[in-house]
Design a protein around this motif. Structure first.
Motif, PDB file in Angstrom:
ATOM      1  N   TRP A 290       0.805  -1.230   0.000  1.00 44.45           N
ATOM      2  CA  TRP A 290       0.000   0.000   0.000  1.00 44.45           C
ATOM      3  C   TRP A 290       0.842   1.287   0.000  1.00 44.45           C
ATOM      4  O   TRP A 290       0.766   2.099  -0.918  1.00 44.45           O
ATOM      5  CB  TRP A 290      -0.932  -0.038   1.216  1.00 44.45           C
ATOM      6  CG  TRP A 290      -1.757   1.181   1.429  1.00 44.45           C
ATOM      7  CD1 TRP A 290      -1.416   2.291   2.134  1.00 44.45           C
ATOM      8  CD2 TRP A 290      -3.078   1.415   0.916  1.00 44.45           C
ATOM      9  NE1 TRP A 290      -2.449   3.204   2.106  1.00 44.45           N
ATOM     10  CE2 TRP A 290      -3.471   2.694   1.370  1.00 44.45           C
ATOM     11  CE3 TRP A 290      -3.960   0.671   0.123  1.00 44.45           C
ATOM     12  CZ2 TRP A 290      -4.714   3.235   1.059  1.00 44.45           C
ATOM     13  CZ3 TRP A 290      -5.199   1.219  -0.174  1.00 44.45           C
ATOM     14  CH2 TRP A 290      -5.559   2.490   0.289  1.00 44.45           C
ATOM     15  N   ASN A 291       1.624   1.494   1.043  1.00 45.34           N
ATOM     16  CA  ASN A 291       2.316   2.782   1.181  1.00 45.34           C
ATOM     17  C   ASN A 291       3.288   3.036   0.048  1.00 45.34           C
ATOM     18  O   ASN A 291       3.477   4.171  -0.387  1.00 45.34           O
ATOM     19  CB  ASN A 291       3.064   2.843   2.517  1.00 45.34           C
ATOM     20  CG  ASN A 291       2.100   2.905   3.672  1.00 45.34           C
ATOM     21  OD1 ASN A 291       1.269   2.010   3.806  1.00 45.34           O
ATOM     22  ND2 ASN A 291       2.168   3.940   4.481  1.00 45.34           N
ATOM     23  N   THR A 295       3.831   6.474  -2.149  1.00 45.03           N
ATOM     24  CA  THR A 295       5.064   7.268  -2.150  1.00 45.03           C
ATOM     25  C   THR A 295       5.766   7.184  -3.504  1.00 45.03           C
ATOM     26  O   THR A 295       6.316   8.174  -3.974  1.00 45.03           O
ATOM     27  CB  THR A 295       6.020   6.818  -1.017  1.00 45.03           C
ATOM     28  OG1 THR A 295       6.290   5.419  -1.142  1.00 45.03           O
ATOM     29  CG2 THR A 295       5.408   7.076   0.349  1.00 45.03           C
ATOM     30  N   ILE A 314      11.175   4.099   2.956  1.00 40.72           N
ATOM     31  CA  ILE A 314      11.435   2.743   3.441  1.00 40.72           C
ATOM     32  C   ILE A 314      10.129   1.946   3.314  1.00 40.72           C
ATOM     33  O   ILE A 314       9.086   2.409   3.771  1.00 40.72           O
ATOM     34  CB  ILE A 314      11.884   2.806   4.930  1.00 40.72           C
ATOM     35  CG1 ILE A 314      13.143   3.674   5.093  1.00 40.72           C
ATOM     36  CG2 ILE A 314      12.074   1.415   5.510  1.00 40.72           C
ATOM     37  CD1 ILE A 314      14.401   3.103   4.487  1.00 40.72           C
ATOM     38  N   PHE A 316       6.956  -0.418   3.840  1.00 43.49           N
ATOM     39  CA  PHE A 316       6.178  -0.767   5.040  1.00 43.49           C
ATOM     40  C   PHE A 316       5.072  -1.722   4.625  1.00 43.49           C
ATOM     41  O   PHE A 316       4.434  -1.516   3.606  1.00 43.49           O
ATOM     42  CB  PHE A 316       5.550   0.487   5.658  1.00 43.49           C
ATOM     43  CG  PHE A 316       4.467   0.183   6.666  1.00 43.49           C
ATOM     44  CD1 PHE A 316       4.798  -0.239   7.943  1.00 43.49           C
ATOM     45  CD2 PHE A 316       3.127   0.291   6.325  1.00 43.49           C
ATOM     46  CE1 PHE A 316       3.800  -0.552   8.865  1.00 43.49           C
ATOM     47  CE2 PHE A 316       2.123  -0.012   7.237  1.00 43.49           C
ATOM     48  CZ  PHE A 316       2.464  -0.433   8.514  1.00 43.49           C
ATOM     49  N   TRP A 318       1.828  -4.352   6.397  1.00 44.90           N
ATOM     50  CA  TRP A 318       1.186  -4.864   7.601  1.00 44.90           C
ATOM     51  C   TRP A 318       0.256  -5.998   7.215  1.00 44.90           C
ATOM     52  O   TRP A 318      -0.151  -6.123   6.062  1.00 44.90           O
ATOM     53  CB  TRP A 318       0.394  -3.762   8.301  1.00 44.90           C
ATOM     54  CG  TRP A 318      -0.989  -3.569   7.753  1.00 44.90           C
ATOM     55  CD1 TRP A 318      -2.148  -4.081   8.269  1.00 44.90           C
ATOM     56  CD2 TRP A 318      -1.369  -2.845   6.580  1.00 44.90           C
ATOM     57  NE1 TRP A 318      -3.216  -3.709   7.479  1.00 44.90           N
ATOM     58  CE2 TRP A 318      -2.773  -2.958   6.448  1.00 44.90           C
ATOM     59  CE3 TRP A 318      -0.671  -2.101   5.632  1.00 44.90           C
ATOM     60  CZ2 TRP A 318      -3.490  -2.367   5.410  1.00 44.90           C
ATOM     61  CZ3 TRP A 318      -1.375  -1.512   4.586  1.00 44.90           C
ATOM     62  CH2 TRP A 318      -2.761  -1.646   4.480  1.00 44.90           C
ATOM     63  N   GLN A 327       3.636  -6.188  11.411  1.00 43.65           N
ATOM     64  CA  GLN A 327       4.102  -5.058  10.606  1.00 43.65           C
ATOM     65  C   GLN A 327       5.582  -5.238  10.303  1.00 43.65           C
ATOM     66  O   GLN A 327       6.344  -5.719  11.145  1.00 43.65           O
ATOM     67  CB  GLN A 327       3.882  -3.738  11.360  1.00 43.65           C
ATOM     68  CG  GLN A 327       2.399  -3.401  11.537  1.00 43.65           C
ATOM     69  CD  GLN A 327       2.199  -2.330  12.582  1.00 43.65           C
ATOM     70  OE1 GLN A 327       2.572  -2.515  13.735  1.00 43.65           O
ATOM     71  NE2 GLN A 327       1.629  -1.213  12.192  1.00 43.65           N
ATOM     72  N   VAL A 372       6.419   1.320  16.057  1.00 44.31           N
ATOM     73  CA  VAL A 372       6.732   1.412  14.627  1.00 44.31           C
ATOM     74  C   VAL A 372       7.468   2.705  14.283  1.00 44.31           C
ATOM     75  O   VAL A 372       8.479   2.693  13.577  1.00 44.31           O
ATOM     76  CB  VAL A 372       5.437   1.276  13.780  1.00 44.31           C
ATOM     77  CG1 VAL A 372       5.683   1.669  12.329  1.00 44.31           C
ATOM     78  CG2 VAL A 372       4.922  -0.159  13.849  1.00 44.31           C
ATOM     79  N   THR A 376      11.190   2.777  12.777  1.00 39.44           N
ATOM     80  CA  THR A 376      11.293   3.269  11.403  1.00 39.44           C
ATOM     81  C   THR A 376      12.406   4.311  11.333  1.00 39.44           C
ATOM     82  O   THR A 376      13.204   4.322  10.390  1.00 39.44           O
ATOM     83  CB  THR A 376       9.953   3.875  10.932  1.00 39.44           C
ATOM     84  OG1 THR A 376       8.962   2.860  10.982  1.00 39.44           O
ATOM     85  CG2 THR A 376      10.063   4.393   9.497  1.00 39.44           C
TER      86      THR A 376
END
Lengths: 392, 67
Positions: A290-291, A295, A314, A316, A318, A327, A372, A376
């Protein structure tokens, strides 16, 4: 640049449209999507949507009314004429573009032994999820899930919570092995077993049983798992066939530089599951989460507008399985060492770091969402240290 | 601007906390807490990033902010 065509109407494509507008692009944007549905979120398909707790409108992708794009849904891109700069649709229509965003994503990988028949499913699209949900609603109670990766594990957890009798099958000896590494994968195995899911691991599947409808699967060791529904989660294949012969460099996805610019063509970018980018810290890789789609789409949009911004975020991901939250931040490699830094592998929550030569490459969180952000930052600092010119 | 979180949708993935730690905090009970419901304009970019990255689209910014 006055016109952009975005091929792909899922998260990466929609995010690219949003980012183009956010960064000041006022020209025309056309978004081509092969599914008939308005853009939707895929993560709930194996969880809340399959469970029935989220209905159809709830999975729509949210977007502003002011996006100002022309939607071409239910239209499949068949090829790319890079010389004339046209996207050619399956019905023969040609869409001329100045800038191109390739966001065609990936599709569920179909194992050789798989066959289309009633009661056999793969899970990638909304229609796939509706079909599985309807099968459960029609009374199917015994499921064989083939593939104990991310999708298979979530489907096993969701169906088991719905009261189904579930057998989870994988050729690897533990679930999620390739993503998480063995010590952590063992924690996932424990969760399945604790919830009454039977695990048939370290064994290949030979085929479906049943003729008109799937009655289960036959394993390579001769064992047969009877079921009235079979769901296959065998990974994903990037949708790049439409780019064959276009001059765009393909390498398990669209080969891009660090900014998302596609190799082999000018003023074209790629983002999301289909894009293989050079990451300053992790090297060339493709991410299906997803992320990353958001990005990368942002970096790609800025690159298309002349900014050439490297994508340094970076990764990610989950997963929600049973009552646990998994995660992962970063991209571990199979040779990394795993060190538990908070709690323990037997505890209801823990944090582990993946390390290469003592440097953090990734962090895994088990029911530890509150940690998290801090870890991160640890991974980002390691990335910055390793690649000072281009890290986040 | 005003922050509205759909707590039925929120899955505590803590990506908002990465983007805007002075506004969003996921605590060790696993729940998200909003530290400032009406953060100053100076935090708009960070809050918009939080809303954009939320994997469950649970964050809305009211009063003319980006959706």
């Amino acid at each position: 640049m006055r016109s952009v065509v975005i091929v792909g109407a899922s998260l990466a494509g929609v995010s690219a449209a949003k980012s183009l507008r956010k960064h000041g692009f006022t020209g025309s944007i056309s978004v081509v999507g092969d599914e008939p549905h308005p853009p939707y979120q895929r993560p709930p398909l194996s969880k809340q949507f399959l469970a029935g707790t989220w209905d159809r409108p709830r999975v729509d992708l949210r977007m502003p009314d002011t996006l100002g794009v022309e939607w071409m849904l239910g239209a499949r891109a068949a090829s790319l004429d890079a010389y004339r700069r046209d996207v050619v649709l399956a019905d023969g229509r040609r869409l001329p573009f100045e800038g191109l965003v390739i966001a065609t994503g990936a599709r569920a990988r179909r194992p050789r032994w798989y066959a289309e028949r009633a009661g056999a499913f793969m899970l990638r699209t909304l229609d796939d999820a509706i079909a599985i949900r309807d099968h459960v609603r029609a009374g199917a109670r015994r499921f064989a899930i083939v593939g104990a990766g991310f999708i298979g594990s979530e489907v096993a957890a969701t169906l088991s919570a719905l009261g189904c009798d579930v057998t989870l099958i994988d050729i690897e000896p533990v679930p999620m092995l390739r993503v998480l590494g063995e010590p952590i994968a063992r924690v996932c195995l424990r969760a399945h077993e604790a919830h009454g899911v039977r695990c048939e691991l370290g064994v290949a599947v030979e085929g479906l049983t049943g003729t008109s409808s799937a009655q289960g699967v036959r394993l390579a060791d001769g064992h047969v798992i009877d079921a009235d529904g079979v769901v296959v989660g065998a990974g994903a294949t990037p949708n790049v066939e439409w780019l064959d012969g276009s001059g765009i460099v393909l390498d398990d996805g669209v080969a891009c530089d660090a900014t998302g610019a596609a190799r082999g063509i000018d003023r074209a970018v790629a983002a999301g599951d289909v894009a293989r980018l050079d990451h300053p810290y992790y090297g060339s890789h493709r991410v299906e989460h997803w992320n990353n789609a958001i990005t990368q789409a942002d970096a790609a949009a800025r690159t298309l507008l002349g900014g050439a911004v490297p994508h340094v975020a970076i990764p990610f991901f989950w997963s929600d399985q049973y009552d646990s939250k998994l995660q992962l931040v970063g991209l571990p490699s199979p040779t990394d060492t795993i060190r538990v830094v908070e709690g323990s592998l037997d505890a209801p929550r823990f944090v582990a770091l993946y390390e290469r030569d003592g440097v953090a490459t990734a962090a895994f969180f088990f029911n530890s969402m509150h940690r998290v952000a801090a870890y991160t930052a640890t991974i980002e600092a390691a990335a910055r240290e390793a690649t000072p010119a281009a890290a986040p | 601007m005003k922050i509205v979180v759909d707590f039925d949708a929120c899955m505590s993935n803590a990506q908002c906390m990465r983007a805007a730690p002075s506004v969003f905090e996921v605590r060790d009970d696993g729940f998200l807490y909003i530290l400032q419901e009406e953060p100053p304009e100076s935090l708009r970019a960070a809050v918009e990033e939080a809303a954009r990255l939320c994997p469950t689209q649970a964050i809305t910014i009211e009063d003319g902010g980006a959706k």
